[in-house]
Structure formats: C-alpha cells, structure tokens
Design a protein around this motif. Structure first.
Motif, PDB file in Angstrom:
ATOM      1  N   GLU A 102      22.605  26.700 -70.485  1.00 33.69           N
ATOM      2  CA  GLU A 102      23.837  27.158 -70.959  1.00 33.69           C
ATOM      3  C   GLU A 102      24.530  26.270 -71.334  1.00 33.69           C
ATOM      4  O   GLU A 102      25.423  26.760 -72.483  1.00 33.69           O
ATOM      5  CB  GLU A 102      24.423  27.610 -69.488  1.00 33.69           C
ATOM      6  N   THR A 103      24.824  25.044 -71.418  1.00 35.53           N
ATOM      7  CA  THR A 103      25.757  24.183 -71.925  1.00 35.53           C
ATOM      8  C   THR A 103      25.057  23.775 -73.201  1.00 35.53           C
ATOM      9  O   THR A 103      25.995  23.697 -74.197  1.00 35.53           O
ATOM     10  CB  THR A 103      25.479  22.671 -71.170  1.00 35.53           C
ATOM     11  N   ARG A 105      23.708  26.032 -75.154  1.00 38.31           N
ATOM     12  CA  ARG A 105      23.682  27.282 -75.993  1.00 38.31           C
ATOM     13  C   ARG A 105      25.153  27.130 -76.491  1.00 38.31           C
ATOM     14  O   ARG A 105      25.828  27.336 -77.509  1.00 38.31           O
ATOM     15  CB  ARG A 105      23.612  28.508 -74.866  1.00 38.31           C
ATOM     16  N   GLU A 106      26.092  26.620 -75.631  1.00 34.72           N
ATOM     17  CA  GLU A 106      27.518  26.513 -75.818  1.00 34.72           C
ATOM     18  C   GLU A 106      27.905  25.361 -76.686  1.00 34.72           C
ATOM     19  O   GLU A 106      28.550  25.677 -77.771  1.00 34.72           O
ATOM     20  CB  GLU A 106      28.369  26.329 -74.470  1.00 34.72           C
ATOM     21  N   LYS A 110      29.874  24.799 -80.596  1.00 33.20           N
ATOM     22  CA  LYS A 110      31.177  23.881 -80.561  1.00 33.20           C
ATOM     23  C   LYS A 110      30.876  22.516 -81.201  1.00 33.20           C
ATOM     24  O   LYS A 110      31.853  22.092 -81.583  1.00 33.20           O
ATOM     25  CB  LYS A 110      31.701  23.566 -79.110  1.00 33.20           C
ATOM     26  N   ALA A 153      29.802  20.700 -74.919  1.00 34.93           N
ATOM     27  CA  ALA A 153      30.046  22.294 -74.370  1.00 34.93           C
ATOM     28  C   ALA A 153      31.301  22.167 -73.929  1.00 34.93           C
ATOM     29  O   ALA A 153      31.767  23.398 -73.491  1.00 34.93           O
ATOM     30  CB  ALA A 153      28.941  22.514 -73.697  1.00 34.93           C
ATOM     31  N   ARG A 155      31.682  20.750 -70.863  1.00 29.97           N
ATOM     32  CA  ARG A 155      31.270  20.912 -69.518  1.00 29.97           C
ATOM     33  C   ARG A 155      30.707  19.496 -68.833  1.00 29.97           C
ATOM     34  O   ARG A 155      29.816  19.561 -67.988  1.00 29.97           O
ATOM     35  CB  ARG A 155      30.382  22.044 -69.139  1.00 29.97           C
ATOM     36  N   GLY A 200      22.087  28.700 -80.922  1.00 28.72           N
ATOM     37  CA  GLY A 200      22.158  28.515 -79.676  1.00 28.72           C
ATOM     38  C   GLY A 200      20.890  29.169 -78.886  1.00 28.72           C
ATOM     39  O   GLY A 200      20.516  28.552 -77.740  1.00 28.72           O
TER      40      GLY A 200
END
Length: 252
Positions: A102-103, A105-106, A110, A153, A155, A200
């Motif tokens: 997930e990170t 992909r984000e 960014k 990301a 995160r 992503g």
C-alpha cells in the motif's frame, strides 16, 4: 523565573537514555550477526562489565530486545537469545506485505524529484556494499530503502509497526546475504523503476514479489544453520497478528 538555577536532572536523564540506546544497539547487532547465537545465555552482570556500564541500562536494553522477540526472558531459567521462528518470519512477511504494498503504491503518486534522488542514492550505496561484501552495511541500507518509501507515502509511522515484528525475518536475511543481497538489490532497482515511472500498480506487484522471497530464504537458512531455528514464543510476540493472518487465510 529567570533567577531559577538549573537542577541538573535533565542532563542526567539524557545521558542514561543514551547509554540504554548504546547497549541496545550493541546487543541488537551482536544478535543479528549471530555473534550471540540462538540459545546463548545472557548475563546482565557480564554484559554490564563487558560494556563498562551499570546493570540498569542493560536491564532496560534486555527488556526492549525481548519485546522485539530477540531474547526470551524466563524467571526460572534466565535470559537467552531466541531461536528463529518460521512462524514469526511468516507473520512479519504478512504484515510487511499488507503495509508496504500500500505504501509503495501511494509513494508512486507522491514522490518528487528529491525523493527519487534519495532512493537512487540508496541504491548506489547498496551496490557499493554488495561490491565490498559488506553484509552489515547492505542490511542497514536495505531497511533505509524501505523506510524512505514509507516516508515518501506519508506513512513513516508504519515502519514502527514493521520494526516491532521483523526481528526473526532480519536474522534470516542476515544469514542469507551471501546469496540474497544481489537479488535484493536487483529487486530494489525494479521497484525504483516503477516509482520513477509513477506506476503504482507495477510498484505494488514488484514489492509483493520482493517480500515473498523471504519464504525461499528461510529454506536456505535452515539448510545451512538448522540449529538456529525453533518455535519459541518470545515475550514480544503480538498474538493479534496471528488472528489477522488466520482470518485472511480463511477468506482467501
């Protein structure tokens, strides 16, 4: 208020914290590199003498290492270095895959030029570590690469959760760096290429494949160091990870 004299308590507290951090870092490195192998009995008094510190910072560092699953503390038998648990490695793989796919992909959406440059510099440093055969340096740079993606990301906090669970995975990685670091570097390059392209979906697939390699590395490590493996349940194990893993397995 300006006339109040400093008490001196705050500097002492900072010094003690630094000592605990130093003891933790030294013991953590010795365990990861197998200088302190699985099953090794730990004596707080001996460690304190060896490092030239009091027993309290050693006790605090031992507690932190136990929370990470690297030490097992038992009142009746003392403290020893934990064996590597394949179940704990799988828990870490599951957690890292859930978070880092997930990170990444984000991050693909960014990352700016400065962030990509930092990742590229880490790749270059990893290549130098591979060329020099510097396992410890490569291991640190590997973590730095993944952490940088989490930060990109937005995160960065997620790495704290990963760090709490990956101690057993780390020892497998260290045991297999002779055969694994060149492949890991190639996979990092693939991930970086996807991030540079802003793709992503490709970055997510590349990260998933990269993290899945730990399963094969466990078998390599077991074949060379079977004595390093066991299925203890260290003090720091979080049973909630087992429940989540089981629920996902039933649903798939």
């Amino acid at each position: 208020m300006a006339g109040l004299k400093p008490t001196g308590k705050r500097p002492k507290r900072r010094a003690r914290t630094s000592t605990v951090a130093d003891v933790f870092r030294i013991l953590h490195t010795r365990i990861l590199t197998m200088e302190l192998p699985p099953g090794h009995q730990m004596s707080e008094a001996e460690i304190a003498r060896d490092l030239g510190v009091s027993r309290q910072p050693v006790r605090d560092a031992v507690y932190r290492l136990a929370q990470l699953g690297l030490l097992v503390v038992r009142p009746q038998s003392g403290t020893h270095v934990s064996t590597i648990s394949t179940a704990a490695v799988e828990r870490a793989r599951f957690l890292r895959t859930a978070i880092e796919t997930e990170t990444v992909r984000e991050a693909a959406a960014k990352l700016d030029a400065a962030g990509l440059a930092r990742l590229s510099a880490l790749i270059d440093a990893q290549q130098k570590a591979v060329d020099a055969g510097d396992h410890a340096e490569f291991h640190q740079l590997d973590d730095a690469f993944h952490l940088e993606i989490c930060h990109a990301a937005g995160r960065g906090f997620s790495w704290d959760r990963i760090a709490e669970q990956k101690a057993h995975m780390d020892r497998v990685r260290v045991l297999t760096l002779d055969v694994g670091k060149a492949r890991a570097l190639a996979e990092h390059r693939t991930i970086l290429a996807a991030l540079e392209a802003g793709d992503g979906a490709l970055a997510e697939r590349s990260m998933r494949a990269h993290l899945a390699q730990i399963t094969a590395l466990v078998e390599v490590a077991r074949s060379t160091r079977p004595d390093a493996f066991g299925e203890e349940t260290p003090r720091g194990h979080d049973p909630s990870i087992d429940k989540v893993s089981a629920a996902v397995s039933r649903a798939t």
